[in-house]
Design an enzyme around this catalytic site. Structure first.
Site, short mmCIF file in Angstrom:
data_model
loop_
_atom_site.label_atom_id
_atom_site.label_comp_id
_atom_site.label_asym_id
_atom_site.label_seq_id
_atom_site.Cartn_x
_atom_site.Cartn_y
_atom_site.Cartn_z
N THR A 129 21.93 -94.53 51.80
CA THR A 129 21.73 -93.63 53.04
C THR A 129 21.46 -92.38 52.42
O THR A 129 20.71 -92.21 51.30
CB THR A 129 23.29 -93.24 53.51
OG1 THR A 129 23.92 -92.55 52.59
CG2 THR A 129 23.95 -94.43 53.98
N ASP A 130 20.89 -91.24 53.15
CA ASP A 130 20.32 -89.97 52.82
C ASP A 130 21.15 -89.22 51.77
O ASP A 130 20.86 -88.86 50.92
CB ASP A 130 20.02 -88.99 53.98
CG ASP A 130 18.91 -89.64 54.80
OD1 ASP A 130 18.11 -90.39 54.14
OD2 ASP A 130 18.42 -89.02 55.73
N CYS A 131 22.46 -89.58 52.25
CA CYS A 131 23.53 -88.77 51.30
C CYS A 131 23.98 -89.74 50.18
O CYS A 131 24.51 -89.17 48.94
CB CYS A 131 24.74 -88.40 52.06
SG CYS A 131 25.34 -89.64 53.13
N TYR A 132 23.75 -91.04 50.18
CA TYR A 132 24.13 -92.01 49.24
C TYR A 132 23.03 -92.94 48.97
O TYR A 132 22.81 -94.02 49.35
CB TYR A 132 25.41 -92.80 49.53
CG TYR A 132 26.67 -92.10 49.55
CD1 TYR A 132 27.30 -91.48 48.58
CD2 TYR A 132 27.31 -91.82 50.76
CE1 TYR A 132 28.77 -90.82 48.70
CE2 TYR A 132 28.28 -91.19 50.93
CZ TYR A 132 29.05 -90.57 49.69
OH TYR A 132 30.21 -90.07 50.05
N PRO A 133 22.05 -92.55 48.22
CA PRO A 133 20.77 -93.28 48.02
C PRO A 133 20.62 -94.65 47.40
O PRO A 133 19.96 -95.41 47.61
CB PRO A 133 19.60 -92.08 47.56
CG PRO A 133 20.65 -91.40 46.72
CD PRO A 133 21.93 -91.10 47.59
#
Lengths: 500, 130
Positions: A129-133
């Site tokens: 994800t954008d926060c957990y790449p």
């Protein structure tokens, strides 16, 4: 009338004047002094139990990686832990099995390995994800590397548990251990006289918030356990404790052949003796605690009860079943249960452990109901072929071959003159006979030990029987062993093909 | 002493035990026997001084003979003394002492291996069973 408060008892623990005994010792004290005298004399009674408790596991917080990952699936030593919560938390359940080692290694072993100071391989995957790449993570972690390792066991310390036996002709492998054929043995679990909930069956002092001994460290009762059925004296507890402070003396991985892994959990609960009613309850003996011996050969939720039995009888080494003496054995360790009750007694006597009252009582009078099933259950009689073709045992192999060719049935149940099942021949048996130049009677080449089904059995049960015996069809018989149909693996796969 | 006699599917129909007893005059006391379609396995007692003779007679007829000279091994470190082994043992190798410690009387062991499967701690092993 004796009335004590928790504060008074804790004050005595603090000044070293507290009198603590184990539940085993309390039996004689109440016997000699009566409940009133005993409640005056004794401040705390300690209990203990050490048995296989499948419903156990640990919440881990692994800390964040760089770049961070939202673990969607995580494995520890190839055993999957449950993730579906925040990014780096996962719950390792005791009975989850290794994906590469199967039943030899499971969640319980991961927990024990960590407790013994070993590192475990952690593998995680994510969609990113954008926060957990990050999408993949591999690392090796020991217990010290975790932020938290909190044991939370949803269902532990059954008040008492059913004893198990097996009336079938084969050994069966269960979470109650190996059960020998023809009522060959009886197994049971539970610490009887030392069992925590049996010593406080009204839950006067055991409830949410009660401080306990868990795995060698201080833990707490969260509340009622799952399947808590207090009405039938089958109460359970949900408990929590810090794995980092526990000891492998009291937390041990177990393997039950043919069932899988489980976790031996050592637990002790102190019972503050506030009045004579509590003193009386802690005087419970093995002879006062009854349970049922169930026939585990019946693969059903409602297993037949063969008889009622006391823990005293079970602990004697044998019980009488259908006129015979049958050997019993425990699956939980009474020696360790005793060690736990003694250790907890010593902690309290030394002033290292203070008793507590629950902030909420456990519910009384609850029962555990069966699952509501909305999909119809299929029975053998629903899907079996009734147009079964049989063959008589004195028919020729040639005739059997001809019938198989004409009817396209691969399995022919073999019957006697009065239509009683005596064997089975398959297309394979015939091929084998032909290749050996044997053209004698069906009787000579048939399999005599036929695995059968009954019409009123559930398809799921029969499917497992096919699988276990490595066969592809079972003649369906009635009470007189007359063939009324046949069920094949094809019939079962068609049933599932319709459903999905 | 105890021996294990394994018989393959080809020889399972032949009376090789009876023949060997007749040929050698040595008596075998069968304590366990298991036969199925693919093979046969027998555990029997034979006197030490007659072992060689019996070994030759059985081996020459296609049987595989193993000496069962290592009874059950008990790993006390692994054992949690739950006592599950007690009820499955046909010869009462296992018992509990007064203080509920497990007592193992290896001399009684007939090496059937039932307890090995039963032990939840994998604390029991049988070398000859491997």
């Amino acid at each position: 009338m004796v009335k004590k408060t928790i504060h008074e008892i804790n004050a005595r623990i603090r000044d070293g004047s507290v009198n603590v005994v184990t539940a085993e010792e309390m039996v004689n004290i109440v016997g000699e002094l009566g409940p009133e005298g005993a409640s005056r004399e004794v401040d705390v009674v300690t209990t203990g139990t050490f048995g296989a408790m499948c419903s156990s596991g640990v919440w881990f917080n692994f800390g964040h990686s760089e770049p961070p990952i939202k673990m969607q699936k995580v494995w520890m030593n190839d055993v999957e832990a449950y993730t579906g919560v925040a990014a780096v938390d996962a719950y390792m359940g005791a009975t989850q099995l290794s994906e590469s080692q199967g039943m030899d290694y499971g969640g319980a072993h991961v927990i024990e390995d960590l407790l013994r100071g070993k590192s475990v391989d952690v593998h995680a995957i994510s969609h990113g994800t954008d926060c957990y790449p990050r999408k993949v993570l591999d690392t090796s972690l020991s217990l010290d590397d975790m932020n938290q390792a909190i044991m939370i066991n949803p269902r532990n310390a059954y008040q008492k548990y059913n004893a198990a036996t097996n009336s079938s002709k084969q050994t069966i492998h269960t979470y109650m251990g190996s059960l020998l054929p023809r009522l060959g043995n009886v197994t049971y679990s539970g610490a009887g006289v030392l069992s925590p909930l049996s010593n406080d069956p009204e839950y006067l002092t055991i409830g949410t918030g009660t401080r306990i001994f868990l795995g060698g460290a201080q833990g707490y009762i969260v509340g009622q356990g799952t399947q808590h059925a207090s009405a039938g004296m089958f109460g359970t507890l949900m408990v929590q404790g810090d794995l980092k402070k526990m000891s492998p003396d009291y937390i041990r991985a177990a393997n039950f052949t043919g069932y899988g892994t489980s976790l031996y959990v050592g637990m002790g609960i102190p019972i503050p003796v506030l009045d004579e009613r509590i003193a009386q309850a802690t005087a419970v003996r093995d002879a006062d605690i009854t349970t049922s011996i169930l026939d585990y050969s019946v693969p059903s939720r409602d297993r037949p009860v063969l008889r009622k039995v006391t823990y005293e009888e079970l602990r004697s080494g044998h019980v009488e079943l259908e006129g015979r003496e049958v050997a019993t054995s425990s699956l939980s360790s009474f020696k360790r249960a005793r060690a736990i009750a003694s250790e907890l007694r010593d902690w309290i006597s030394r002033g290292d452990f203070f008793v507590s009252m629950p902030v909420e009582r456990l519910p009384g009078n609850t029962s555990s109901h069966a699952m509501k099933e909305t999909e119809g259950v299929s029975f053998v009689s629903d899907i079996m072929s009734v147009s079964v073709v049989t063959i008589e045992k004195d028919a020729s192999v040639y005739k059997a071959a001809k019938i198989i060719m004409e009817t396209a049935f691969n399995h022919l149940p073999v019957v006697s003159k009065d239509n009683v099942l005596v064997g089975i021949v398959t297309a394979w048996d015939i091929s084998k006979a032909v290749s050996q130049n044997k053209f004698d009677l069906v009787e000579d080449i048939m399999t005599r030990k036929v695995i059968t089904a009954r019409g009123d059995e559930q398809v799921a049960v029969v499917a497992r029987r096919l699988d276990q015996h490595g066969v592809s069809a079972l003649p369906v018989v009635n009470g007189g062993n007359h063939v009324v149909g046949i069920i094949t693996s094809d019939d079962i796969s068609k049933l599932f093909a319709r459903r999905h | 002493m105890k021996i294990k006699i394994n018989i393959s599917s080809e020889t399972v129909v032949k009376p090789i035990i009876a023949e060997s007893i007749l040929e050698t005059g040595v008596l075998l006391n069968v304590s366990q026997a298991h036969f199925d379609r693919s093979h046969g396995e027998i555990v029997a007692d034979v006197m030490e001084e007659h072992y060689e003779k019996m070994y030759k007679a059985l081996s020459s007829r296609g049987a595989r003979v193993t000496r069962l000279d290592s009874p059950i091994e008990w790993n006390e470190e692994e054992c949690v003394e739950c006592s599950a082994c007690i009820s499955v043992c046909p010869t009462r190798v296992f018992s509990l002492e007064e203080d509920y410690s497990l007592k193992v009387d290896k001399a009684k062991c007939i090496q059937c291996g039932t307890c090995v499967e039963m032990c939840p701690q994998r604390a029991l092993t049988l070398i000859n069973n491997k």
